[in-house]
Design an enzyme around this catalytic site. Structure first.
Site, PDB file in Angstrom:
ATOM      1  N   ALA A   1       0.532  -3.387  -4.626  1.00  0.00           N
ATOM      2  CA  ALA A   1       1.870  -3.918  -4.935  1.00  0.00           C
ATOM      3  C   ALA A   1       2.508  -4.414  -3.648  1.00  0.00           C
ATOM      4  O   ALA A   1       2.207  -3.922  -2.558  1.00  0.00           O
ATOM      5  CB  ALA A   1       2.731  -2.835  -5.582  1.00  0.00           C
ATOM      6  N   SER A   2       3.395  -5.404  -3.787  1.00  0.00           N
ATOM      7  CA  SER A   2       4.124  -5.916  -2.626  1.00  0.00           C
ATOM      8  C   SER A   2       5.566  -6.145  -3.029  1.00  0.00           C
ATOM      9  O   SER A   2       5.850  -6.858  -3.994  1.00  0.00           O
ATOM     10  CB  SER A   2       3.504  -7.225  -2.135  1.00  0.00           C
ATOM     11  OG  SER A   2       4.237  -7.752  -1.047  1.00  0.00           O
TER      12      SER A   2
ATOM     13  N   ALA B   1       8.206  -3.352   1.612  1.00  0.00           N
ATOM     14  CA  ALA B   1       6.943  -2.639   1.847  1.00  0.00           C
ATOM     15  C   ALA B   1       5.857  -3.160   0.928  1.00  0.00           C
ATOM     16  O   ALA B   1       6.135  -3.856  -0.052  1.00  0.00           O
ATOM     17  CB  ALA B   1       7.139  -1.138   1.625  1.00  0.00           C
ATOM     18  N   GLN B   2       4.614  -2.843   1.270  1.00  0.00           N
ATOM     19  CA  GLN B   2       3.518  -3.106   0.353  1.00  0.00           C
ATOM     20  C   GLN B   2       2.556  -1.923   0.371  1.00  0.00           C
ATOM     21  O   GLN B   2       2.522  -1.150   1.327  1.00  0.00           O
ATOM     22  CB  GLN B   2       2.815  -4.416   0.652  1.00  0.00           C
ATOM     23  CG  GLN B   2       2.081  -4.535   1.940  1.00  0.00           C
ATOM     24  CD  GLN B   2       1.595  -5.982   2.156  1.00  0.00           C
ATOM     25  OE1 GLN B   2       2.364  -6.934   2.049  1.00  0.00           O
ATOM     26  NE2 GLN B   2       0.319  -6.151   2.463  1.00  0.00           N
TER      27      GLN B   2
ATOM     28  N   SER C   1       9.908  -6.284  -1.347  1.00  0.00           N
ATOM     29  CA  SER C   1      10.628  -6.958  -0.271  1.00  0.00           C
ATOM     30  C   SER C   1      10.521  -6.223   1.059  1.00  0.00           C
ATOM     31  O   SER C   1      10.514  -6.839   2.119  1.00  0.00           O
ATOM     32  CB  SER C   1      12.101  -7.127  -0.647  1.00  0.00           C
ATOM     33  OG  SER C   1      12.711  -5.870  -0.875  1.00  0.00           O
TER      34      SER C   1
ATOM     35  N   LYS D   1       1.643   3.348   1.688  1.00  0.00           N
ATOM     36  CA  LYS D   1       2.823   2.486   1.605  1.00  0.00           C
ATOM     37  C   LYS D   1       3.225   2.109   3.025  1.00  0.00           C
ATOM     38  O   LYS D   1       3.487   2.990   3.852  1.00  0.00           O
ATOM     39  CB  LYS D   1       3.963   3.241   0.900  1.00  0.00           C
ATOM     40  CG  LYS D   1       5.195   2.402   0.596  1.00  0.00           C
ATOM     41  CD  LYS D   1       6.182   3.225  -0.233  1.00  0.00           C
ATOM     42  CE  LYS D   1       7.405   2.414  -0.619  1.00  0.00           C
ATOM     43  NZ  LYS D   1       8.345   3.220  -1.453  1.00  0.00           N
TER      44      LYS D   1
ATOM     45  N   ASP E   1      15.048   6.041 -10.623  1.00  0.00           N
ATOM     46  CA  ASP E   1      14.467   4.723 -10.915  1.00  0.00           C
ATOM     47  C   ASP E   1      13.247   4.886 -11.812  1.00  0.00           C
ATOM     48  O   ASP E   1      12.134   4.512 -11.447  1.00  0.00           O
ATOM     49  CB  ASP E   1      14.089   4.037  -9.601  1.00  0.00           C
ATOM     50  CG  ASP E   1      13.875   2.535  -9.771  1.00  0.00           C
ATOM     51  OD1 ASP E   1      14.381   1.963 -10.743  1.00  0.00           O
ATOM     52  OD2 ASP E   1      13.201   1.935  -8.903  1.00  0.00           O
TER      53      ASP E   1
END
Length: 537
Positions: free
Chosen positions: A201-202, A206-207, A204, A223, A361
Site C-alpha cells: 500500500a502507498s 508512508a508506504q 500520502s 511501514k 479508523d
C-alpha cells in the site's frame, strides 16, 4: 440641543450632514445649564469606549512578547525548509488561482451571475481542496482531518474534503532501501531475508512493503515514512500555527472560537501519525488489552518488532485475511459471518474503556476477517481518547439509541456538548428522531457477482458491500448541525466515536441484516464495560 445631536452622532461613528448655517451659536452657558445631563452622558459613554479600547490595547501589548517568542521559536525549528515550502506554496496558489480564473471567465456572461463557489475564490470548499491536494502530504492529511471533524468545521468543507483520499504514488524502492539502511544502522540483508519491492500500500505519508525476517522466517510488513515527509510536515504545520497565532492576536474574538487550540489539536494529531514509535505503543496497548481480557482467541492486532522499528519505520507481523466487507470470502473462512461481526463489535466496544485509546479508523481496510478465524485490527495511526465526561454521556446516548428514547438521547448530547444557553430538550429530541429514522433510508449497495469456472463448470457467487462514505458523513453532519442550532458544540472524540458506529452499522447490513447492534443481547455495548475496565486496571 444641536451640540448633543452632533456629539451623539460622533459617539456612534456617524456624523450628521449639517450645513454651516444649521450650527447654532453655542455658549458656555448653554452647555452648563441647559444641556449638562446630556453632555455628561455623552462624555461618559465616550470615556467608557476609550477605556475599553485602552484595555484591549493593553492586553495585546502584554501578549505581544509571547507572540513574538512563539514566532521566533517556531521559525527556528522550521529552518531553511520553510523557504522551500513557501516557494512551493506560491506555485500551488498560482496554479489553482489560474483554474479559478478560467472558471470565472466561462461564467462571466451568464445571466445568473457567479456561483457561490466562484465568488469565494480560493477560500471556497472546492478550490481550497484543490489547493490542499497541490500542496502535498501535509495538506492532504489536513484535508482528511477536516473531513473527519464535523464538530470543528463547516459542513460544506467537511463534505468537500471527503475527496481528499490518499492516492499518492509510490516512492521508488531505492529510496525506501536508503531509509531502511539509515534507520536499521546495518545492512538490510542482515535483518531481512527478503523485501518485496512492490508496496502492499502507498499513502500520502508512508508506504508498506512485505518482508521476511532472516533467521526466523517470519512474515512481516514494514511501514516506511516517505523521504522528506517529516520536514514538510513540520514546516507546514509551523506555518499554520504562526498564522493562527497572528490571527488570534489581531482578532481576540477568534480566541473564543479556540482557533489556536484547534490548530494545536491538528498539529499534535498529524505529528503523532508520523511518529511510528507512538503507533507501536498504540498497537501494543491494544494487544495488552486483548491479553488481559482473554480475547486473544477471538481477535488480534499485529505483533510489533521493536528491535526492527524506529520513529521512521515500523515492522509488524503480517496478518492474512480479507476485509470485513467481503462477504463471499468471509463465508469461505468462517461458518457464521454474523458471529465474526459480533466479536468485532464486542472487542471494539470493550476497548473504549479498558484501553488507553480506541481504534478510531475501523474502515474495511483496517478491520479484517483473518484466515485463522479471528478478527484482525490493523493500522493504529489514528486513535481516540475519551474523557470521563464524554463517556458518561456516551453511555446514556448508546442506551437511548437501543431503546429509541430520543429525549434521553437529547439529554446525553446536551451533557456532552458545551453550551452557554438553555436547550429545549423536547424540541431537540424531535429533531434527533427525524435524523435517526433516516438512517434506515441510507443507500447500501450489495454487489453480487457470479463467475463460472471453465474447468469444473462450478459457479462462484461473490457478494460485497459498497456504500458512499460521504453519505455517512452527511448523516453525522445532520446530528452536528441540529446540535449547533441549539447552541451545542461537541468534543472531537464524539465525532470519532460516531464515525466508527456508522462503519459498524454498514457492516451489520451486510453480515447480519436482521440484527440490531444496539439491542442484541450478545453485544455488550455498555453493560459490561465498567467491569472490564476494573479487570484491566
Amino acid at each position: 440641543m444641536a451640540v448633543v445631536t452632533v456629539l451623539r452622532g460622533v459617539s456612534h461613528g456617524r456624523l450628521p450632514l449639517l450645513t454651516h448655517s444649521q450650527f447654532p451659536i453655542v455658549t458656555p452657558t448653554n452647555i452648563a445649564y441647559r444641556n449638562r445631563p446630556n453632555v455628561l452622558r455623552v462624555f461618559a459613554r465616550y470615556s467608557q469606549t476609550q477605556d475599553l479600547f485602552t484595555s484591549r490595547l493593553q492586553d495585546r501589548l502584554e501578549n505581544l512578547p509571547k507572540l513574538v517568542e512563539d514566532i521566533v521559536q517556531t521559525s527556528l525549528s522550521t529552518g531553511p525548509r520553510g523557504a522551500l515550502r513557501l516557494a512551493q506554496g506560491v506555485q500551488a496558489v498560482v496554479g489553482v488561482g489560474s483554474e479559478w480564473l478560467q472558471d470565472v471567465s466561462k461564467t462571466a456572461n451568464s445571466s445568473t451571475g457567479l456561483p457561490t463557489q466562484l465568488q469565494l475564490g480560493l477560500l471556497s470548499p472546492l478550490y481550497l481542496r484543490k489547493l490542499f491536494e497541490r500542496m502535498g502530504a501535509t495538506y492532504i492529511k489536513l484535508g482528511q482531518f477536516i473531513a473527519s471533524a464535523p464538530t470543528l468545521f463547516p459542513p460544506e468543507y467537511v463534505q468537500e474534503f471527503q475527496y481528499c483520499f490518499d492516492r499518492a504514488p509510490a516512492v521508488p524502492f531505492e529510496q525506501i532501501q536508503t531509509i531502511l539502511r539509515e534507520e536499521l544502522g546495518r545492512p538490510i540483508d542482515t535483518v531481512f531475508e527478503y523485501i518485496d519491492p512492490t508496496p502492499v500500500a502507498s499513502a500520502s505519508i508512508a508506504q508498506v512493503h512485505g518482508a521476511r525476517i532472516r533467521g526466523t522466517g517470519e512474515d512481516v510488513v514494514i511501514k516506511v515514512l516517505k523521504p522528506g515527509i517529516e520536514d514538510i510536515l513540520v514546516a507546514d504545520l509551523n506555518f499554520i500555527y504562526i498564522a493562527a497565532r497572528i490571527l488570534e492576536f489581531l482578532s481576540p474574538d477568534l480566541s473564543r472560537a479556540s482557533l489556536v487550540a484547534i490548530v494545536k489539536d491538528i498539529r499534535e494529531s498529524m505529528l503523532e501519525e508520523v511518529d511510528f514509535n507512538k503507533e507501536a505503543t498504540n498497537v501494543e496497548s491494544f494487544r495488552n488489552y486483548l491479553e488481559a481480557m482473554g480475547l486473544t482467541r477471538q481477535a488480534t492486532a499485529p505483533k510489533v518488532y521493536r528491535q526492527y522499528s524506529t520513529k521512521r519505520i515500523l515492522t509488524m507481523e503480517r496478518l492474512y485475511g480479507v476485509p470485513l466487507t467481503d462477504l463471499d470470502s468471509i463465508k469461505s473462512l468462517v461458518s457464521s459471518p454474523e458471529t465474526s461481526l459480533i466479536t468485532a463489535l464486542n472487542v471494539w466496544f470493550g476497548s473504549l474503556l479498558a484501553c488507553e485509546s480506541f481504534h478510531a479508523d475501523v474502515h474495511a481496510g483496517n478491520l479484517w476477517q483473518l484466515r485463522d478465524g479471528r478478527i484482525g485490527f490493523l493500522d493504529f495511526g489514528i486513535v481516540g481518547r475519551i474523557s470521563p465526561k464524554t463517556w458518561a454521556a456516551m453511555e446514556v446516548f448508546l442506551q437511548s439509541i437501543a431503546i429509541e428514547d430520543y429525549e434521553s438521547m437529547a439529554s446525553a448530547l446536551i451533557d456532552m456538548g458545551a453550551t452557554g444557553k438553555d436547550v429545549d430538550t423536547k424540541a431537540f429530541a424531535r429533531d434527533l428522531e427525524k435524523i435517526f429514522l433516516s438512517i434506515q433510508d441510507l443507500d447500501t449497495e450489495i454487489i453480487v457477482a457470479a463467475a463460472r469456472d471453465t474447468n469444473t463448470n462450478a459457479t462462484t457467487v461473490a457478494a460485497n458491500v459498497a456504500f458512499d462514505e460521504r453519505q455517512m458523513n452527511a448523516l453525522f453532519l445532520d446530528v452536528v448541525r441540529v446540535g449547533e442550532s441549539y447552541g451545542l458544540k461537541f468534543p472531537r472524540e464524539f465525532a470519532l466515536l460516531m464515525k466508527q458506529l456508522l462503519y459498524f452499522d454498514r457492516y451489520t447490513r451486510l453480515l447480519a441484516p436482521n440484527m440490531n447492534m444496539y439491542r442484541d443481547q450478545r453485544i455488550n455495548v455498555v453493560s459490561k464495560q465498567r467491569q472490564q475496565r476494573n479487570i484491566y486496571q
